[in-house]
Design a protein around this motif. Structure first.
Motif, short mmCIF file in Angstrom:
data_model
loop_
_atom_site.label_atom_id
_atom_site.label_comp_id
_atom_site.label_asym_id
_atom_site.label_seq_id
_atom_site.Cartn_x
_atom_site.Cartn_y
_atom_site.Cartn_z
N UNK A 88 0.72 -1.26 -0.18
CA UNK A 88 0.28 0.17 0.10
C UNK A 88 0.84 1.23 -0.12
N UNK A 89 2.17 1.20 0.19
CA UNK A 89 3.24 2.12 -0.03
C UNK A 89 4.35 1.83 -0.58
N UNK A 90 4.16 1.51 -1.90
CA UNK A 90 5.27 1.32 -2.55
C UNK A 90 6.35 2.30 -2.96
N UNK A 91 7.30 2.34 -2.56
CA UNK A 91 8.58 3.17 -2.93
C UNK A 91 9.41 2.75 -3.83
N UNK A 92 9.33 1.65 -4.19
CA UNK A 92 10.51 1.09 -5.29
C UNK A 92 9.87 1.19 -6.61
N UNK A 93 10.54 0.95 -7.64
CA UNK A 93 10.08 1.13 -9.01
C UNK A 93 9.54 -0.44 -9.31
N UNK A 94 10.18 -1.24 -8.95
CA UNK A 94 9.53 -2.57 -9.22
C UNK A 94 9.30 -3.31 -7.87
N UNK A 259 6.53 10.29 -7.52
CA UNK A 259 7.53 9.73 -7.02
C UNK A 259 8.67 9.07 -7.56
N UNK A 260 9.14 9.71 -8.78
CA UNK A 260 10.22 9.06 -9.32
C UNK A 260 9.75 8.28 -10.67
N UNK A 261 8.46 7.92 -10.87
CA UNK A 261 8.13 6.89 -11.77
C UNK A 261 7.68 7.60 -12.75
#
Length: 603
Positions: A88-94, A259-261
């Motif tokens: 629910x709080x994905x901070x990574x790209x994959x 968020x960087x994506x």
């Protein structure tokens, strides 16, 4: 039909590959994103034949241990999430753990990696997703190298859908452009068929970031862009937006990063387009590179297999934040801002306006000069102006227009010298020569003043002599009833007279004569599709723009020098003064270098 059975792992991976691996660029995306997630500071990409024959990605990230190599090639194996809270709080790209096994299932893949604490690296080879031998020691620096050969060799139907090497290379190049803009802090190197394509060092400061942007998008983008930055609760928007004069015929230079994506988001794109609607020429598209930071818990990145789309928990909040930030940045682009930010006004012939516009509320429009709203035929009245300095050695003119010397700073657009054919104002400022289209400039001034007055006085309602009844669906009738206050706020008086019937009793006064039924249907359609309706605002602004056009000074109008100067001063204090209501430029600058080039001086 045969009985239900479990699919073999190999077939499952190849089905997943159909979602994840569309072409070589898809492979590059997944591998480079894995490198970024590993904390890499430098990434090298090598391609052969557009990626059809070979793709190699090498990084200096955290690396993997021996036991992790085989595990990394199993489905849903990942180090990036461990619980529903993480998802629910994905901070990574994959995060799905499908990329490597999917890629391996349709190629010949080798995976080599070394952790920082290890003395040596380890290597594993796969052929069509099946390990080709055991994990073996390998000489390798800290980090990971993934090599993918013969993409789709075991799925020939998929391989036949690949385009030419040049086309596939172009897709990879565009992908690398997005990744390079997403992570300025990472150095990127890209080679194709042993030829260097990109070599981008890490960009740690603003100047270095703009240099990288210039290499990726061209120097014109940076030279004709504004830098903006705005922060609110749990929201932050930064980046570059192109000046209206730097628009393009296609929406091919529009980049949004959440968020960087790098993502596509229709609502955010519409917010930017709406912010430009008053200043962009018809059928033109703005350019921008924008970075939106949102609390990870407020955005769902797990809505698309390629993770190219997101869903916001509060889409309206995002829309309003993006729209307001971009529109205020554009409103800050006016001649006065040039004078404040630089000692000399840059050349608007090349549209080299200031690259940073402070995001601030537009200043109140001046009332001391210009046409009053109710007096479209009045001439520009002389205004009290700071006197124009007389250059050293120059004698005051004898025609009555001379102004004595003063120590006051010269305004951004300088002081008027003459009028050309009743159309253009010729002025002088410290940089050189200023040319102003007086009708276009005054059109913008009147338009902005009318919008300000209209907002202050509220929407005037014109009651219909005969109310208009229209049949709608029950859902539309429910919506209209629930949104009655929103309708009234924009001058629409709409009542519900039955389960599927609405009655229109009033319209905004400026839209008298409009098709009431169609207008209400359009507004309802907007609310159903977007959550609210901006159609009325857009139509009202269109009416105001038309009134401003007809109420502004016309061509062949002879103005006195004081009237010209009054117009210049109004321009310097009017939002969006660089363009008329139709998106055409209102003024341009020829600096001394440009003038010298025209006359071959110094050559």
């Amino acid at each position: 039909m045969s009985r239900i059975r479990l699919l073999p792992d190999q077939l499952v991976n190849q089905i997943a590959a159909g979602e994840v691996v569309e072409r070589p660029a898809s492979v590059v995306k997944e591998l480079v994103e894995n490198s970024l997630d590993s904390g890499a500071a430098r990434i090298q990409l090598d391609l052969d034949a557009g990626g059809r024959n070979r793709i190699q990605v090498r990084d200096d990230g955290a690396g993997m241990g021996r036991d992790e190599l085989a595990l990394a090639l199993q489905r849903h194996a990942t180090s990036k999430i461990a619980s529903l809270h993480d998802l629910e709080r994905v901070a990574s790209l994959g995060f799905r753990g499908e990329a490597l096994p999917s890629i391996a299932s349709v190629s010949r893949l080798s995976l080599t990696s070394r952790e920082a604490a290890a003395d040596a690296g380890w290597c594993l080879h796969c052929d069509g997703g099946k390990p080709d031998g055991e994990v073996a020691p390998a000489a390798h620096p800290v980090g990971t190298t993934v090599e993918v050969r013969d993409l789709f060799y075991n799925t020939p139907a998929r391989r036949r859908f690949l385009r030419t090497d040049r086309t596939e290379f172009g897709h990879v190049q565009e992908l690398l452009r997005k990744l390079a803009m997403a992570r300025f802090d990472v150095a990127l190197q890209f080679r194709h068929n042993q030829r260097q394509v990109l070599d981008l060092p890490a960009a740690q400061d603003q100047s270095a970031r703009e240099q990288r942007l210039a290499r990726l998008l061209g120097s014109n983008f940076v030279e004709q862009a504004l830098y903006l930055e705005r922060e609110a609760t749990d929201l932050r928007l930064t980046g570059w937006i192109g000046l209206p004069t730097a628009s393009r015929g296609q929406p091919d230079m529009q980049y949004l990063f959440v968020n960087g994506r790098a993502v596509r988001d229709r609502s955010a794109a519409h917010a930017v387009r709406r912010a430009y609607q008053d200043v962009l020429f018809k059928e033109r598209h703005p350019t921008y590179v924008l970075y939106l930071q949102v609390d990870p818990g407020q955005v769902d990145v797990n809505v698309h297999p390629a993770k190219s789309e997101v869903r916001f928990r509060d889409g309206r909040l995002i829309y309003d934040f993006v729209f307001r930030t971009v529109s205020e940045a554009l409103a800050g682009v006016r001649p006065q801002a040039v004078a404040e930010d630089s000692p000399a006004v840059p050349s608007a012939v090349e549209h080299d306006w200031p690259r940073q516009a402070p995001v601030r509320d537009p200043a109140p429009l001046p009332r001391a000069s210009g046409l009053a709203l109710g007096e479209p035929d009045a001439r520009y009245a002389p205004a009290t102006l700071p006197p124009r300095p007389v250059s050293a050695g120059r004698q005051p003119e004898s025609n009555g227009h001379a102004v004595p010397r003063t120590d006051s700073p010269v305004p951004a657009l300088g002081y008027a010298l003459a009028q050309i054919h009743g159309v253009y104002i010729l002025a002088e400022n410290p940089a050189g020569l200023v040319l102003v289209d007086m009708h276009a400039a005054h059109e913008r001034i009147v338009y902005e003043r009318m919008k300000q007055q209209y907002a202050a006085q509220g929407v005037q309602v014109q009651n219909l002599l005969t109310p208009v009844s229209l049949a709608v669906s029950q859902a539309e009738a429910d919506l209209a009833e629930a949104q009655c206050e929103s309708f009234a706020a924009v001058g629409l008086e709409v009542d519900r007279s039955g389960p599927e019937t609405l009655v229109v009793r009033g319209l905004p006064a400026l839209l008298r004569g409009a098709d009431a039924a169609q207008l209400v249907r359009d507004v309802l359609a907007d609310i159903l599709a977007e959550g609210d309706s901006r159609r009325l605002t857009e139509r009202l602004n269109y009416i105001l723009a038309t009134m401003a056009c007809h109420g502004s000074v016309r061509a062949n109008r002879q103005l006195e020098l004081a009237e010209m100067n009054a117009l210049l001063r109004d321009m310097e204090n009017t939002p969006n003064a660089g363009q008329c209501n139709h998106g055409r430029p209102t003024w341009t600058q020829l600096d001394m270098q440009a003038l010298d080039r025209l006359f071959l001086r110094g050559q």
